[in-house]
Scaffold this active site. Structure first.
Site, mmCIF file in Angstrom:
data_model
loop_
_atom_site.group_PDB
_atom_site.id
_atom_site.type_symbol
_atom_site.label_atom_id
_atom_site.label_comp_id
_atom_site.label_asym_id
_atom_site.label_seq_id
_atom_site.Cartn_x
_atom_site.Cartn_y
_atom_site.Cartn_z
ATOM 1 N N CYS A 89 0.843 -1.199 0.000
ATOM 2 C CA CYS A 89 0.000 0.000 0.000
ATOM 3 C C CYS A 89 0.883 1.255 0.000
ATOM 4 C CB CYS A 89 -0.974 -0.038 1.169
ATOM 5 S SG CYS A 89 -2.378 1.084 0.953
ATOM 6 N N HIS A 178 -3.908 -5.320 -0.011
ATOM 7 C CA HIS A 178 -3.456 -5.907 1.248
ATOM 8 C C HIS A 178 -3.642 -7.424 1.227
ATOM 9 C CE1 HIS A 178 -2.784 -2.159 3.559
ATOM 10 N NE2 HIS A 178 -3.758 -1.682 2.805
ATOM 11 N N GLU A 180 -1.892 -9.263 2.962
ATOM 12 C CA GLU A 180 -1.470 -9.690 4.297
ATOM 13 C C GLU A 180 -2.563 -9.578 5.356
ATOM 14 O OE1 GLU A 180 -1.496 -5.377 4.953
ATOM 15 O OE2 GLU A 180 -1.106 -6.671 3.228
#
Length: 236
Positions: A89, A178, A180
């Site tokens: 990001c 994202h 993660e």
């Protein structure tokens, strides 16, 4: 084994699933909590890789966030040292800027929540992205976009964001989305940035509920991607 520096810009934007992949590869890491005043390391000496996490700030806000140029210099040092770099990001935006790309507000508006991405043809032969589904729905929270950096390879796009992921060289990767994030991470971000959700008329409860639907299918994908990213470090 050399540790991995993790530049953290907000306490709710942490490694998430990346930590699981690093643990699986028996790799150690060290958070550098710039939001809490910790200084950015002057160089990558003694480190095996660099991860730059997300955050609510912009790449051009160097007056407000004086550590941004320090992070850029550390990224440059990591790339000159041929070490693996991963930007997530804001981290991807900083990496893109270091590589000479323009970073600006997205004229199509903010991309927040669960939105599909499509892998580019080049992803089919990429070290991290090969054999992944052509389309998937990760989590997003960004209002800025970046051009594809000179010399980089585009790996993914979405309806609002032409460049969602890129690779520069063999070891530097930027992900605008994202991969993660966990369900707990989505809830934490929704609480921390509730005012932004209100301004964008996004229902936090629905966004959090959707995490159960989408993170289940992304767990194996994220583990594959981040384990592959870590493999050059594991082999040192």
């Amino acid at each position: 084994m050399a540790k991995i520096y993790v530049l953290q810009h907000h306490r709710v934007e942490n490694l998430g699933a990346i930590a699981d992949a690093l643990e699986g590869a028996a790799l150690a890491w060290q958070y550098v909590r710039v939001f809490d005043g910790q200084p950015v390391p002057p160089s990558m000496k003694g480190a095996g890789g660099l991860i730059v996490m997300g955050g609510p700030m912009g790449v051009d806000q160097t007056d407000r966030y004086p550590w941004l140029p320090d992070e850029m210099r550390l990224i440059e040092d990591a790339m000159k040292s041929n070490l693996p770099v991963l930007g997530v990001c804001l981290g991807a935006q900083i990496l893109a800027a270091v590589l000479g790309a323009k970073v600006d507000r997205n004229p199509k508006g903010k991309e927040i929540g669960w939105h599909p991405i499509r892998l580019d043809d080049s992803a089919k032969h990429d070290r991290l992205m090969r054999d992944l589904p052509e389309t998937m729905t990760p989590f997003h929270w960004h209002g800025d976009i970046f051009d594809l950096p000179p010399g980089a390879v585009s790996l993914a796009s979405s309806e609002k964001t032409p460049c969602q992921a890129f690779r520069h060289g063999d070891k530097a990767y930027g992900f605008q989305f994202h991969f993660e994030v966990t369900g707990e991470g989505v809830a934490a971000m929704a609480a921390a940035f509730a005012n932004e959700l209100n301004r964008e008329n996004i229902a936090a409860d629905r966004m959090i509920a959707q995490a159960a639907e989408f993170t289940a299918s992304l767990e194996k994908i994220s583990d594959t991607v981040f384990s592959r990213w870590a493999s050059p470090i594991q082999g040192t």
